[in-house]
Design an enzyme around this catalytic site. Structure first.
Site, PDB file in Angstrom:
ATOM      1  N   ALA A 256     -81.620 -33.681 -20.485  1.00 31.61           N
ATOM      2  CA  ALA A 256     -82.339 -32.987 -19.415  1.00 31.61           C
ATOM      3  C   ALA A 256     -82.173 -33.770 -18.124  1.00 31.61           C
ATOM      4  O   ALA A 256     -82.211 -35.000 -18.120  1.00 31.61           O
ATOM      5  CB  ALA A 256     -83.817 -32.864 -19.762  1.00 31.61           C
TER       6      ALA A 256
ATOM      7  N   ALA B 183     -83.329 -38.454 -15.840  1.00 36.31           N
ATOM      8  CA  ALA B 183     -82.735 -37.746 -16.974  1.00 36.31           C
ATOM      9  C   ALA B 183     -83.267 -38.327 -18.273  1.00 36.31           C
ATOM     10  O   ALA B 183     -83.794 -39.442 -18.308  1.00 36.31           O
ATOM     11  CB  ALA B 183     -81.209 -37.854 -16.927  1.00 36.31           C
ATOM     12  N   ASP B 184     -83.112 -37.553 -19.327  1.00 36.44           N
ATOM     13  CA  ASP B 184     -83.477 -38.042 -20.654  1.00 36.44           C
ATOM     14  C   ASP B 184     -82.541 -37.414 -21.677  1.00 36.44           C
ATOM     15  O   ASP B 184     -82.166 -36.237 -21.541  1.00 36.44           O
ATOM     16  CB  ASP B 184     -84.922 -37.703 -21.000  1.00 36.44           C
ATOM     17  CG  ASP B 184     -85.398 -38.483 -22.217  1.00 36.44           C
ATOM     18  OD1 ASP B 184     -85.644 -39.692 -22.072  1.00 36.44           O
ATOM     19  OD2 ASP B 184     -85.497 -37.893 -23.308  1.00 36.44           O
ATOM     20  N   THR B 185     -82.167 -38.195 -22.665  1.00 35.81           N
ATOM     21  CA  THR B 185     -81.244 -37.738 -23.701  1.00 35.81           C
ATOM     22  C   THR B 185     -81.860 -37.964 -25.072  1.00 35.81           C
ATOM     23  O   THR B 185     -82.477 -39.000 -25.322  1.00 35.81           O
ATOM     24  CB  THR B 185     -79.905 -38.504 -23.612  1.00 35.81           C
ATOM     25  OG1 THR B 185     -79.316 -38.279 -22.332  1.00 35.81           O
ATOM     26  CG2 THR B 185     -78.937 -38.052 -24.698  1.00 35.81           C
TER      27      THR B 185
ATOM     28  N   LYS C 261     -90.580 -38.810 -15.821  1.00 33.71           N
ATOM     29  CA  LYS C 261     -89.900 -39.928 -15.167  1.00 33.71           C
ATOM     30  C   LYS C 261     -89.785 -39.675 -13.667  1.00 33.71           C
ATOM     31  O   LYS C 261     -89.977 -40.586 -12.853  1.00 33.71           O
ATOM     32  CB  LYS C 261     -88.507 -40.129 -15.769  1.00 33.71           C
ATOM     33  CG  LYS C 261     -88.494 -40.696 -17.174  1.00 33.71           C
ATOM     34  CD  LYS C 261     -87.064 -40.780 -17.689  1.00 33.71           C
ATOM     35  CE  LYS C 261     -87.008 -41.270 -19.125  1.00 33.71           C
ATOM     36  NZ  LYS C 261     -85.620 -41.332 -19.638  1.00 33.71           N
TER      37      LYS C 261
END
Length: 201
Positions: free
Chosen positions: A112, A75-77, A52
């Site tokens: 992250a 970010a990524d969840t 991203k």
């Protein structure tokens, strides 16, 4: 100015950063979020956050002909139950499947964060553990009908109606929402960016 670029469409991440006093500019960062075969969950969320960031950074540079003046955050969840990654449900049936899987059990929420600033980058993965109470089929059906689960990793929102299902949390509430505040601010400071505006108010 206390400006940040956010490569995300998440209103929750936007809310977290604006509450800290930052002026947030959204950038598109649309990528393929397919999980690779046998991919480790922590590696998956880290890869998503990094991809991203690269996507948003490339688009910014192509559009403006220069690098961003301010940090770019992505970010990524993901939710992990018994080693299986639960992303955003693609249908109500999948949301029901996810919630049945989480019912009465502990699961892990990984977020992250990737920040790029002045040619340098920082990446971190933050881990949380959440325990759900046992859910009845009526509770699951009513919750899915509310629409809240449909754009949430794991099919629930910790800050929304889904909070009534949570018995306990070990970790960061903001991390489960999608952007861990402590880690994010620490990364900004490590990269030489200013502390949150409220500190100097």
């Amino acid at each position: 100015m206390n400006t940040l670029y956010l490569g995300s469409n998440s209103p929750r991440r936007m809310e977290i950063l604006t509450q800290l006093g930052y002026q947030v500019v959204k950038l598109p960062a649309n990528i393929d979020e397919t999980v690779r075969q046998n991919e480790d969950p922590a590696r998956y969320v880290q890869r998503m956050a990094e991809e991203k960031n690269r996507t948003a950074l490339t688009l910014f540079c192509e559009t403006n002909g220069t690098m961003p003046d301010f940090p770019l955050i992505t970010a990524d969840t993901c939710v992990v139950s018994a080693g299986i990654i639960l992303g955003k449900p693609h249908s109500q049936a999948e949301a029901i499947e996810f919630l049945n899987r989480l019912s009465g059990k502990q699961h892990t929420v990984l977020t992250a964060v990737c920040i790029h600033y002045r040619g340098n980058a920082e990446n971190r993965v933050q881990t949380n553990r959440v325990v759900f109470k046992p859910l009845s089929s009526e509770e699951i059906s009513a919750y899915v009908q509310s629409g809240e689960p449909m754009d949430k990793a794991g099919a629930y929102a910790v800050q929304g109606i889904g909070s009534i299902f949570i018995q306990s949390i070990e970790g960061s509430f903001s991390g489960i929402m999608g952007l861990p505040v402590y880690e994010t601010v620490s990364m900004l400071q490590d990269l030489g960016y200013r502390t949150p505006p409220f500190i100097r108010a």
